[in-house]
Design an enzyme around this catalytic site. Structure first.
Site, short mmCIF file in Angstrom:
data_model
loop_
_atom_site.label_atom_id
_atom_site.label_comp_id
_atom_site.label_asym_id
_atom_site.label_seq_id
_atom_site.Cartn_x
_atom_site.Cartn_y
_atom_site.Cartn_z
N SER A 1 0.84 -1.20 0.00
CA SER A 1 0.00 0.00 0.00
C SER A 1 0.87 1.25 0.00
O SER A 1 1.95 1.27 0.61
CB SER A 1 -0.86 -0.01 1.27
OG SER A 1 -1.51 1.22 1.44
N TYR B 1 -1.61 -0.55 10.74
CA TYR B 1 -1.86 -1.20 9.44
C TYR B 1 -0.67 -0.97 8.49
O TYR B 1 -0.15 -1.90 7.88
CB TYR B 1 -3.16 -0.67 8.81
CG TYR B 1 -3.29 -1.03 7.36
CD1 TYR B 1 -3.51 -2.35 6.97
CD2 TYR B 1 -3.17 -0.06 6.36
CE1 TYR B 1 -3.62 -2.68 5.61
CE2 TYR B 1 -3.27 -0.39 5.01
CZ TYR B 1 -3.49 -1.71 4.64
OH TYR B 1 -3.58 -2.04 3.31
N LYS C 1 2.26 -3.63 6.70
CA LYS C 1 2.61 -3.72 5.28
C LYS C 1 4.11 -3.50 5.08
O LYS C 1 4.76 -4.20 4.30
CB LYS C 1 1.80 -2.71 4.45
CG LYS C 1 0.33 -3.06 4.35
CD LYS C 1 0.11 -4.32 3.51
CE LYS C 1 -1.33 -4.75 3.45
NZ LYS C 1 -1.54 -6.03 2.78
P1 NAD Z 1 -10.77 -7.27 1.06
O1 NAD Z 1 -10.99 -7.22 2.53
O2 NAD Z 1 -11.92 -7.08 0.16
O3 NAD Z 1 -10.03 -8.63 0.67
C1 NAD Z 1 -9.16 -9.32 1.56
C2 NAD Z 1 -9.52 -10.79 1.51
O4 NAD Z 1 -8.68 -11.49 2.44
C3 NAD Z 1 -10.98 -11.05 1.90
O5 NAD Z 1 -11.58 -11.94 0.98
C4 NAD Z 1 -10.86 -11.67 3.30
O6 NAD Z 1 -11.92 -12.56 3.57
C5 NAD Z 1 -9.52 -12.36 3.19
N1 NAD Z 1 -8.89 -12.57 4.50
C6 NAD Z 1 -8.77 -11.65 5.51
N2 NAD Z 1 -8.17 -12.22 6.56
C7 NAD Z 1 -7.89 -13.51 6.22
C8 NAD Z 1 -7.28 -14.59 6.88
N3 NAD Z 1 -6.81 -14.48 8.14
N4 NAD Z 1 -7.15 -15.77 6.23
C9 NAD Z 1 -7.62 -15.91 4.96
N5 NAD Z 1 -8.21 -14.91 4.28
C10 NAD Z 1 -8.34 -13.73 4.90
O7 NAD Z 1 -9.64 -6.17 0.74
P2 NAD Z 1 -9.09 -5.64 -0.66
O8 NAD Z 1 -9.47 -4.21 -0.76
O9 NAD Z 1 -9.42 -6.57 -1.73
O10 NAD Z 1 -7.53 -5.67 -0.34
C11 NAD Z 1 -6.71 -6.75 -0.70
C12 NAD Z 1 -5.31 -6.48 -0.21
O11 NAD Z 1 -4.86 -5.25 -0.75
C13 NAD Z 1 -5.18 -6.36 1.30
O12 NAD Z 1 -3.98 -7.00 1.70
C14 NAD Z 1 -5.10 -4.87 1.53
O13 NAD Z 1 -4.37 -4.56 2.69
C15 NAD Z 1 -4.38 -4.41 0.28
N6 NAD Z 1 -4.65 -3.01 -0.07
C16 NAD Z 1 -5.95 -2.60 -0.22
C17 NAD Z 1 -6.21 -1.27 -0.52
C18 NAD Z 1 -7.61 -0.76 -0.64
O14 NAD Z 1 -7.84 0.45 -0.48
N7 NAD Z 1 -8.61 -1.60 -0.94
C19 NAD Z 1 -5.14 -0.36 -0.69
C20 NAD Z 1 -3.85 -0.83 -0.55
C21 NAD Z 1 -3.61 -2.15 -0.23
C1 WQD Z 2 -9.77 9.75 0.58
C2 WQD Z 2 -10.07 11.24 0.80
C3 WQD Z 2 -10.40 11.85 3.10
C4 WQD Z 2 -14.12 9.58 3.63
C5 WQD Z 2 -7.02 4.82 2.85
C6 WQD Z 2 -5.99 4.12 3.70
C7 WQD Z 2 -4.87 3.61 2.83
C8 WQD Z 2 -5.38 2.76 1.67
C9 WQD Z 2 -6.49 3.45 0.93
C10 WQD Z 2 -5.22 0.42 2.22
C11 WQD Z 2 -9.32 11.84 1.98
C12 WQD Z 2 -11.66 12.07 2.29
C13 WQD Z 2 -12.97 10.16 3.10
C14 WQD Z 2 -15.21 10.43 3.97
C15 WQD Z 2 -13.94 12.34 3.21
N1 WQD Z 2 -5.90 1.50 2.10
N2 WQD Z 2 -12.87 11.51 2.89
N3 WQD Z 2 -15.07 11.77 3.74
O1 WQD Z 2 -7.30 7.92 3.51
O2 WQD Z 2 -6.35 8.17 1.18
O3 WQD Z 2 -6.43 5.95 2.22
O4 WQD Z 2 -7.49 3.92 1.85
O5 WQD Z 2 -4.03 0.24 2.08
O6 WQD Z 2 -4.04 2.87 3.66
O7 WQD Z 2 -5.48 5.04 4.66
O8 WQD Z 2 -8.56 7.02 1.49
O9 WQD Z 2 -10.90 6.89 0.78
O10 WQD Z 2 -10.38 7.06 3.26
O11 WQD Z 2 -10.01 9.05 1.80
O12 WQD Z 2 -13.87 13.54 3.03
O13 WQD Z 2 -16.26 9.98 4.45
O14 WQD Z 2 -11.46 11.39 1.08
O15 WQD Z 2 -10.22 12.87 4.03
O16 WQD Z 2 -8.99 13.15 1.64
P1 WQD Z 2 -7.12 7.37 2.18
P2 WQD Z 2 -10.03 7.43 1.87
#
Ligand code: NAD
Ligand code: WQD
Length: 341
Positions: free
Chosen positions: A124, A148, A152
């Site tokens: 991330s 979190y 990562k």
């Molecule tokens: P998600 O929660 O939709 O998917 C994660 C999946 O992992 C789910 O299907 C969940 O059931 C499974 N899971 C969780 N804990 C588990 C465990 N202990 N054993 C087996 N399975 C498990 O999330 P996503 O948005 O698809 O994210 C996928 C990956 O990408 C995550 O590692 C997340 O940290 C990373 N990521 C997501 C975002 C985002 O904003 N969505 C941003 C950056 C990184």
């Molecule tokens: C985006 C913008 C908020 C909600 C997060 C995690 C990051 C990654 C992605 C996993 C910001 C604004 C939001 C609301 C708002 N996840 N906002 N009202 O914070 O960039 O990142 O998700 O790895 O780790 O921190 O994303 O979608 O929460 O916010 O005004 O109800 O929207 O302040 O400017 P963020 P976000």
């Protein structure tokens, strides 16, 4: 290629499965459905007319994971499984370290047992923490500001050490910026449990009438319109980056971190306006105080992804909103009330 996909039922995993299966790869999903639904996998089967293996178990269960990986004997692993809520990670840090860090170590040990040397990892942009400069490139200092993000960063370090110690190992650490949008069919998408933490799913729920108004967290940032600016990336582009990373891992060795973003910042107000255009619905907003821990701006340098993966984002914010709306408007309660056929 045989690809083992942890967390394949989740938001990004399910979109990646569609492309893996369409490209002819053989897939085994490992997921405990902690934050996802088996209905997502049914929808993937319908969209691709292909089946996949499924092991329902927890990545913290080292024996179950090792059994699954050695039985499937993959050529490559894509590791999505993990917990991702920033706020919850401060309340339940040990759960986050056990799942995201120990789970990753269990997976690497299982790969060693199975002789698998290629991994693509869901990292991330949150690993960068406060911006020292923008855009964030992959050499920006790593200084996450919450548990979190630290899980990562630790997992990245562990995978890097494993790759150094394992001959022919190849690891690609994909640092996602802000994944949004849905498959163009509207059949799969993001289905957050409870109140959405992230902006686009919240906006989608306001548009569809599940919530009254979006709270904008601060309009006094040093950005074009005072609201926070982020690099939103279409989940279908993100899925394509995983296929490119698997190809890259097949032809290189070592460990590389790669940003996955568009390189373009979009403000909260710009995203709301794009969603109003896409949905044809007004989105009520009210400005409240800044959210603790938020930064003004975050966007990616994209040259390394283009050079190493030959990948670039194709979709813009209007595409992201249009597909999010198609998913949200046809699945008002997400997969909750979803039929399995
Ligand atoms: P998600 O929660 O939709 O998917 C994660 C999946 O992992 C789910 O299907 C969940 O059931 C499974 N899971 C969780 N804990 C588990 C465990 N202990 N054993 C087996 N399975 C498990 O999330 P996503 O948005 O698809 O994210 C996928 C990956 O990408 C995550 O590692 C997340 O940290 C990373 N990521 C997501 C975002 C985002 O904003 N969505 C941003 C950056 C990184
Ligand atoms: C985006 C913008 C908020 C909600 C997060 C995690 C990051 C990654 C992605 C996993 C910001 C604004 C939001 C609301 C708002 N996840 N906002 N009202 O914070 O960039 O990142 O998700 O790895 O780790 O921190 O994303 O979608 O929460 O916010 O005004 O109800 O929207 O302040 O400017 P963020 P976000």
């Amino acid at each position: 290629m045989k690809v083992f996909v942890t967390g394949g039922a989740g938001y990004i995993g399910s979109h990646t499965l569609v492309q893996l299966l369409a490209a002819g790869h053989e897939v085994c999903v490992f997921d405990n459905f902690a934050n996802s639904s088996p209905v997502a996998l049914d929808r993937v089967r319908q969209l691709t007319n292909r089946d996949m293996g499924l092991v329902q178990a927890d990545i913290r269960d080292a024996d179950a994971l090792c059994d699954a990986v050695t039985t499937f004997a993959p050529d490559a692993v894509v590791h999505f499984a993990g917990l991702k809520a920033v706020g919850e990670s401060s309340d339940l840090p040990l759960l986050y370290y056990q799942t995201n860090v120990s789970g990753t170590m269990n997976l690497l040990a299982a790969m060693d047992a199975a002789g698998c040397t290629r991994i693509v990892f869901s990292s991330s942009a949150t690993v960068y923490g406060e911006a020292h400069y923008l855009p964030f490139d992959e050499d920006h200092p790593i200084a996450p500001t919450n548990p979190y993000g630290r899980t990562k960063a630790m997992a990245e370090g562990i995978i890097g050490d494993w790759a150094k110690a394992t001959s022919d190992a190849s690891a690609v650490l994909l640092r996602y910026f802000n994944p949004v949008g849905a498959h163009e069919s509207g059949r799969i998408g993001e289905d957050p449990q409870g109140i959405p933490n992230n902006l686009m799913p919240y906006v989608a729920q306001v548009a569809v009438g599940r919530r009254a108004s979006l709270q904008i967290f601060g309009d006094d940032y040093d950005t074009r319109d005072g609201t926070g600016e982020r690099d939103y990336i279409h989940v279908v582009d993100l899925a394509a980056a995983h296929l490119a990373a698997i190809e890259c891992a097949a032809s290189t060795s070592g460990c590389e971190a790669v940003n996955v973003g568009t390189g373009q910042g979009v403000t909260v107000r710009e995203l709301v306006a794009a969603y109003e255009r896409a949905s044809g619905r007004p989105i009520a907003t009210n400005v409240v105080a800044r959210r603790s821990g938020d930064v003004a701006s975050s966007y990616a340098a994209t040259t390394k992804a283009a050079r190493l993966l030959n990948w670039r984002a194709a979709f813009n914010i209007d595409d992201m909103c249009a597909t999010s709306w198609r998913w949200q408007s046809t699945n008002v309660d997400g997969y909750g009330a979803g039929e399995t056929q």
